[in-house]
Design a protein around this motif. Structure first.
Motif, PDB file in Angstrom:
ATOM      1  N   PHE A   1       0.846  -1.190   0.000  1.00 39.54           N
ATOM      2  CA  PHE A   1       0.000   0.000   0.000  1.00 39.54           C
ATOM      3  C   PHE A   1       0.888   1.248   0.000  1.00 39.54           C
ATOM      4  O   PHE A   1       1.882   1.308   0.712  1.00 39.54           O
ATOM      5  CB  PHE A   1      -0.908   0.024   1.231  1.00 39.54           C
ATOM      6  N   PHE A   2       0.502   2.233  -0.807  1.00 47.08           N
ATOM      7  CA  PHE A   2       1.223   3.501  -0.889  1.00 47.08           C
ATOM      8  C   PHE A   2       0.311   4.631  -0.420  1.00 47.08           C
ATOM      9  O   PHE A   2      -0.910   4.600  -0.628  1.00 47.08           O
ATOM     10  CB  PHE A   2       1.647   3.787  -2.332  1.00 47.08           C
ATOM     11  N   ASP A   3       0.917   5.635   0.188  1.00 45.47           N
ATOM     12  CA  ASP A   3       0.206   6.853   0.568  1.00 45.47           C
ATOM     13  C   ASP A   3      -0.111   7.622  -0.718  1.00 45.47           C
ATOM     14  O   ASP A   3       0.789   8.078  -1.418  1.00 45.47           O
ATOM     15  CB  ASP A   3       1.111   7.679   1.493  1.00 45.47           C
ATOM     16  N   LEU A   4      -1.401   7.787  -1.026  1.00 50.47           N
ATOM     17  CA  LEU A   4      -1.801   8.395  -2.298  1.00 50.47           C
ATOM     18  C   LEU A   4      -1.664   9.907  -2.309  1.00 50.47           C
ATOM     19  O   LEU A   4      -1.740  10.516  -3.384  1.00 50.47           O
ATOM     20  CB  LEU A   4      -3.247   8.026  -2.627  1.00 50.47           C
ATOM     21  N   ALA A   5      -1.482  10.535  -1.131  1.00 47.33           N
ATOM     22  CA  ALA A   5      -1.389  11.994  -1.053  1.00 47.33           C
ATOM     23  C   ALA A   5      -2.589  12.630  -1.763  1.00 47.33           C
ATOM     24  O   ALA A   5      -3.725  12.233  -1.514  1.00 47.33           O
ATOM     25  CB  ALA A   5      -0.052  12.471  -1.621  1.00 47.33           C
ATOM     26  N   SER A   6      -2.375  13.564  -2.674  1.00 42.51           N
ATOM     27  CA  SER A   6      -3.492  14.328  -3.238  1.00 42.51           C
ATOM     28  C   SER A   6      -4.369  13.557  -4.220  1.00 42.51           C
ATOM     29  O   SER A   6      -5.423  14.061  -4.620  1.00 42.51           O
ATOM     30  CB  SER A   6      -2.986  15.607  -3.908  1.00 42.51           C
ATOM     31  N   VAL A   7      -3.963  12.358  -4.601  1.00 39.51           N
ATOM     32  CA  VAL A   7      -4.895  11.522  -5.380  1.00 39.51           C
ATOM     33  C   VAL A   7      -6.155  11.269  -4.549  1.00 39.51           C
ATOM     34  O   VAL A   7      -7.237  11.010  -5.085  1.00 39.51           O
ATOM     35  CB  VAL A   7      -4.217  10.199  -5.801  1.00 39.51           C
ATOM     36  N   THR A   8      -6.032  11.409  -3.233  1.00 43.81           N
ATOM     37  CA  THR A   8      -7.173  11.319  -2.316  1.00 43.81           C
ATOM     38  C   THR A   8      -8.293  12.270  -2.718  1.00 43.81           C
ATOM     39  O   THR A   8      -9.476  11.983  -2.499  1.00 43.81           O
ATOM     40  CB  THR A   8      -6.699  11.659  -0.885  1.00 43.81           C
ATOM     41  N   LYS A   9      -7.946  13.402  -3.327  1.00 39.17           N
ATOM     42  CA  LYS A   9      -8.959  14.397  -3.675  1.00 39.17           C
ATOM     43  C   LYS A   9     -10.015  13.851  -4.635  1.00 39.17           C
ATOM     44  O   LYS A   9     -11.139  14.360  -4.686  1.00 39.17           O
ATOM     45  CB  LYS A   9      -8.288  15.640  -4.264  1.00 39.17           C
ATOM     46  N   LEU A  10      -9.677  12.825  -5.395  1.00 39.80           N
ATOM     47  CA  LEU A  10     -10.669  12.222  -6.293  1.00 39.80           C
ATOM     48  C   LEU A  10     -11.726  11.465  -5.495  1.00 39.80           C
ATOM     49  O   LEU A  10     -12.911  11.468  -5.848  1.00 39.80           O
ATOM     50  CB  LEU A  10      -9.983  11.294  -7.293  1.00 39.80           C
ATOM     51  N   PHE A  11     -11.315  10.821  -4.416  1.00 42.74           N
ATOM     52  CA  PHE A  11     -12.267  10.140  -3.542  1.00 42.74           C
ATOM     53  C   PHE A  11     -13.121  11.158  -2.785  1.00 42.74           C
ATOM     54  O   PHE A  11     -14.310  10.947  -2.562  1.00 42.74           O
ATOM     55  CB  PHE A  11     -11.523   9.227  -2.561  1.00 42.74           C
ATOM     56  N   THR A  12     -12.488  12.267  -2.403  1.00 46.26           N
ATOM     57  CA  THR A  12     -13.227  13.346  -1.756  1.00 46.26           C
ATOM     58  C   THR A  12     -14.305  13.886  -2.682  1.00 46.26           C
ATOM     59  O   THR A  12     -15.456  14.081  -2.282  1.00 46.26           O
ATOM     60  CB  THR A  12     -12.264  14.480  -1.369  1.00 46.26           C
ATOM     61  N   THR A  13     -13.929  14.119  -3.936  1.00 46.67           N
ATOM     62  CA  THR A  13     -14.885  14.650  -4.909  1.00 46.67           C
ATOM     63  C   THR A  13     -16.062  13.715  -5.089  1.00 46.67           C
ATOM     64  O   THR A  13     -17.230  14.141  -5.072  1.00 46.67           O
ATOM     65  CB  THR A  13     -14.189  14.890  -6.261  1.00 46.67           C
ATOM     66  N   ALA A  14     -15.789  12.420  -5.255  1.00 47.10           N
ATOM     67  CA  ALA A  14     -16.876  11.446  -5.434  1.00 47.10           C
ATOM     68  C   ALA A  14     -17.777  11.420  -4.212  1.00 47.10           C
ATOM     69  O   ALA A  14     -19.010  11.312  -4.336  1.00 47.10           O
ATOM     70  CB  ALA A  14     -16.296  10.066  -5.715  1.00 47.10           C
ATOM     71  N   THR A  15     -17.192  11.511  -3.028  1.00 46.23           N
ATOM     72  CA  THR A  15     -17.989  11.508  -1.801  1.00 46.23           C
ATOM     73  C   THR A  15     -18.883  12.739  -1.732  1.00 46.23           C
ATOM     74  O   THR A  15     -20.088  12.647  -1.436  1.00 46.23           O
ATOM     75  CB  THR A  15     -17.075  11.462  -0.564  1.00 46.23           C
ATOM     76  N   MET A  16     -18.320  13.903  -2.013  1.00 46.23           N
ATOM     77  CA  MET A  16     -19.108  15.137  -1.968  1.00 46.23           C
ATOM     78  C   MET A  16     -20.229  15.120  -3.002  1.00 46.23           C
ATOM     79  O   MET A  16     -21.368  15.527  -2.715  1.00 46.23           O
ATOM     80  CB  MET A  16     -18.204  16.345  -2.205  1.00 46.23           C
ATOM     81  N   LEU A  17     -19.926  14.636  -4.193  1.00 47.87           N
ATOM     82  CA  LEU A  17     -20.950  14.606  -5.244  1.00 47.87           C
ATOM     83  C   LEU A  17     -22.048  13.592  -4.933  1.00 47.87           C
ATOM     84  O   LEU A  17     -23.200  13.779  -5.321  1.00 47.87           O
ATOM     85  CB  LEU A  17     -20.315  14.323  -6.599  1.00 47.87           C
TER      86      LEU A  17
END
Length: 358
Positions: A52-68
């Motif tokens: 497993f790797f720390d995704l750093a700002s790739v996390t923002k894509l999961f944030t976007t999907a959650t918010m939407l």
């Protein structure tokens, strides 16, 4: 494996091995999907397929999907002022900030919120409630909708908005609305540290060698998985999410909002303030578009995101391409190669080898 895939795998493996040998990162892993067909995951250095790797700002894509997904559920609105729900945004210039602004980095917020620094400097333990209050008190640097300025602060503000409206912890929202629907256990905000590639050695912050805990200091101070960072994944796991993005996030978002996530937003959001040369690439909701140089010369229609730790996800609907490339280039120090050259080289190889999978 078809010959074209064997050649492609050989070329990618060579690039990963070269990056490790040259000290770009001690560990690297890459998963590619072409036309819906997943190729075997490739690894180099101190990485295996299950790392497993720390995704750093790739996390923002999961944030976007959650918010939407909250917008889909009628809990939030994309274009309503977020002050409708957050008192800290109910007056002054902040009253004009919308969720669309936050997800396109056009809110006027600064790039970073560094409240964690003062807590450390003053010897205070991290109090998440106080830190969120401080985050929400961050002043705007520009009027909403007048500039593009990449903002981790904006994505953590989105997280705070979601928690305030739902009354639920962020990690639970992301898990319920996105991760649990992907059908893979290889993406998580709470990884087993023994399975994680280490990131930075940070004795000055009292952290030692960071492993299995989010590298980003703001997310660390907020308890882990946050709006801007904190997700961990294997390359194959991230590719599952990439393929879901490519095919419309079925079961996660409505077709309308999945399309809105993909659509170029900046010309409309910025209006007369839009300058095609700044930032020099497009932006959807959360998704960066044709971000040169790492998406490659053929990736003009690609969407995706990179991460400070040396990670990236590229998705191209038109070409049927998904590339999940993960490294820990910040280990043991962030001062080396930023892995942009590796990301571009892998993108170019995949595009040149995947032309038969449109």
């Amino acid at each position: 494996m078809p010959a074209i895939h064997r050649h492609l795998a050989t070329d990618i493996q060579r690039l990963l091995d070269q990056a490790v040998t040259e000290g770009v990162a001690p560990a690297a892993s890459c998963a590619v999907v072409l036309g819906g067909e997943a190729l075997p995951t490739l690894t180099s250095g101190q990485a295996g397929e299950g790392t497993f790797f720390d995704l750093a700002s790739v996390t923002k894509l999961f944030t976007t999907a959650t918010m939407l997904s909250l917008v889909d559920g009628g809990v939030l609105e994309l274009d309503a002022p977020i002050g409708k729900w957050l008192p800290a945004y109910s007056h002054g210039a902040k009253a004009g900030v919308t969720l669309r602004h936050l997800l396109t980095h056009t809110s006027g917020l600064p790039s970073e919120w560094r409240g964690w620094e003062s807590a450390l400097r003053e010897g205070r333990s991290f109090d998440r409630i106080l830190l969120i209050d401080e985050l929400l008190g961050t002043a705007l640097e520009a009027a909403p909708g007048t500039r593009f300025e990449y903002s981790c602060a904006g994505f953590n503000t989105a997280m705070a908005l979601a928690e305030h409206v739902t009354g639920r912890p962020w990690a639970a929202l992301v898990n319920d609305r996105v991760l649990s629907r992907l059908g893979t256990g290889a993406i998580t905000g709470t990884p087993d540290p023994a399975l994680c590639a280490p990131t930075e050695l940070q004795p000055e912050l009292g952290r030692g060698l960071v492993r299995g805990i989010v590298h980003d200091e703001a997310a660390w101070s907020l308890g882990g998985l946050s709006g801007n960072a904190g997700m961990f994944a294997t390359a194959a796991g991230l590719a599952v999410f990439g393929e879901a993005l490519r095919t419309g996030l079925d079961g996660i978002l409505s077709p309308e909002l999945a399309a809105e996530m993909w659509r170029s937003q900046l010309p409309e959001v910025l209006g007369t303030n839009f300058n095609p040369a700044d930032p020099g690439f497009g932006h959807g909701l959360g998704l960066r578009i044709n971000q040169q140089p790492w998406m490659g010369s053929a990736g003009s229609e690609a969407r995706g995101h990179g991460g400070f730790t040396g990670t990236s996800l590229l998705v191209d609907k038109a070409r049927g391409v998904v590339i999940a490339l993960l490294t820990n280039r910040v280990s043991p120090s962030r001062d080396g190669d930023d892995a942009t050259g590796l990301r571009k080289a892998v993108s170019d190889v995949v595009y040149s080898g995947g032309n038969d999978h449109n």
